[in-house]
Design a protein around this motif. Sequence first.
Motif, short mmCIF file in Angstrom:
data_model
loop_
_atom_site.label_atom_id
_atom_site.label_comp_id
_atom_site.label_asym_id
_atom_site.label_seq_id
_atom_site.Cartn_x
_atom_site.Cartn_y
_atom_site.Cartn_z
N CYS A 10 0.81 -1.23 0.00
CA CYS A 10 0.00 0.00 0.00
C CYS A 10 0.84 1.27 0.00
CB CYS A 10 -0.97 0.00 1.18
SG CYS A 10 -0.22 0.25 2.81
N GLY A 11 2.15 1.16 0.25
CA GLY A 11 3.04 2.32 0.27
C GLY A 11 3.11 3.05 1.59
N THR A 54 10.06 4.72 7.03
CA THR A 54 8.92 5.60 7.22
C THR A 54 7.70 4.70 7.36
OG1 THR A 54 8.41 5.82 4.86
CG2 THR A 54 9.93 7.44 5.81
N GLY A 55 6.72 5.14 8.12
CA GLY A 55 5.49 4.39 8.28
C GLY A 55 5.54 3.45 9.47
N ALA A 56 4.37 2.93 9.82
CA ALA A 56 4.22 2.08 11.00
C ALA A 56 4.33 0.60 10.65
CB ALA A 56 2.88 2.35 11.67
N ARG A 57 5.19 -0.07 11.41
CA ARG A 57 5.33 -1.52 11.29
C ARG A 57 4.97 -2.16 12.62
NH1 ARG A 57 11.02 -2.83 10.53
NH2 ARG A 57 11.38 -0.84 11.54
N THR A 58 4.49 -3.38 12.54
CA THR A 58 4.24 -4.21 13.71
C THR A 58 5.21 -5.37 13.66
OG1 THR A 58 1.91 -3.60 13.74
CG2 THR A 58 2.49 -5.63 14.87
N PHE A 71 6.02 -6.22 9.75
CA PHE A 71 5.12 -6.09 8.61
C PHE A 71 4.36 -4.77 8.71
CE2 PHE A 71 3.23 -8.60 11.96
CZ PHE A 71 1.98 -8.05 12.14
N CYS A 72 3.82 -4.33 7.59
CA CYS A 72 3.06 -3.08 7.53
C CYS A 72 1.78 -3.24 8.34
CB CYS A 72 2.73 -2.74 6.08
SG CYS A 72 1.60 -1.33 5.88
N THR A 73 1.49 -2.25 9.18
CA THR A 73 0.27 -2.32 9.99
C THR A 73 -0.99 -2.07 9.17
OG1 THR A 73 0.45 0.00 10.60
CG2 THR A 73 1.45 -1.59 12.10
N VAL A 74 -0.85 -1.52 7.96
CA VAL A 74 -2.01 -1.24 7.12
C VAL A 74 -2.35 -2.42 6.22
CG1 VAL A 74 -2.98 0.29 5.35
CG2 VAL A 74 -1.52 1.24 7.16
N CYS A 75 -1.39 -2.87 5.40
CA CYS A 75 -1.69 -3.91 4.41
C CYS A 75 -1.14 -5.29 4.77
CB CYS A 75 -1.19 -3.49 3.03
SG CYS A 75 0.61 -3.40 2.87
N ALA A 94 13.23 -9.30 -1.16
CA ALA A 94 13.56 -8.80 -2.50
C ALA A 94 12.33 -8.26 -3.21
CB ALA A 94 14.21 -9.92 -3.32
N ALA A 95 11.17 -8.86 -2.97
CA ALA A 95 9.95 -8.42 -3.64
C ALA A 95 9.50 -7.03 -3.18
CB ALA A 95 8.83 -9.43 -3.42
N SER A 96 10.06 -6.53 -2.07
CA SER A 96 9.69 -5.18 -1.62
C SER A 96 10.54 -4.09 -2.28
CB SER A 96 9.80 -5.08 -0.09
OG SER A 96 11.15 -4.99 0.33
#
Length: 138
Positions: A10-11, A54-58, A71-75, A94-96
Amino acid sequence: MTALSGRCLCGAVTWETDSPVLWAGHCHCDSCRRATSAPFTSFFGVRRASVTWTGARTTFETSGGRVERSFCTVCGTQMTYQNVIWPEETHLYAASLDDPAQFEPQAHFHYAERLPWVEIDDGLPKYAGSADAGDPMP
């Protein structure tokens, strides 16, 4: 060294590093397969201190607290794998990568755990466990 950057689906989470890639390869272990819902996953290691986020990770801990995955808390996109065995490294997917062509795999890890219906003939060394555990399989 070309800087590397990446993001989640989701970015909302992005990362950058100017660290040299310490290693790169495909992991076939059961844990990585289940975490990514894929037959194997492709990682590379960089110096942990070099990654900016940048952004929130859990985070999610496994293996009795020895492994941490973020991992991303959104997607929910998997972003990192960190293990107490390699305290100075962050393993990124690598896929990121913003430019996945920058990924150059060097080996297969935990190949002894591969799924029986996955056949790979890419000429890369195949280790039964991690490369730290010994020589490639014949």
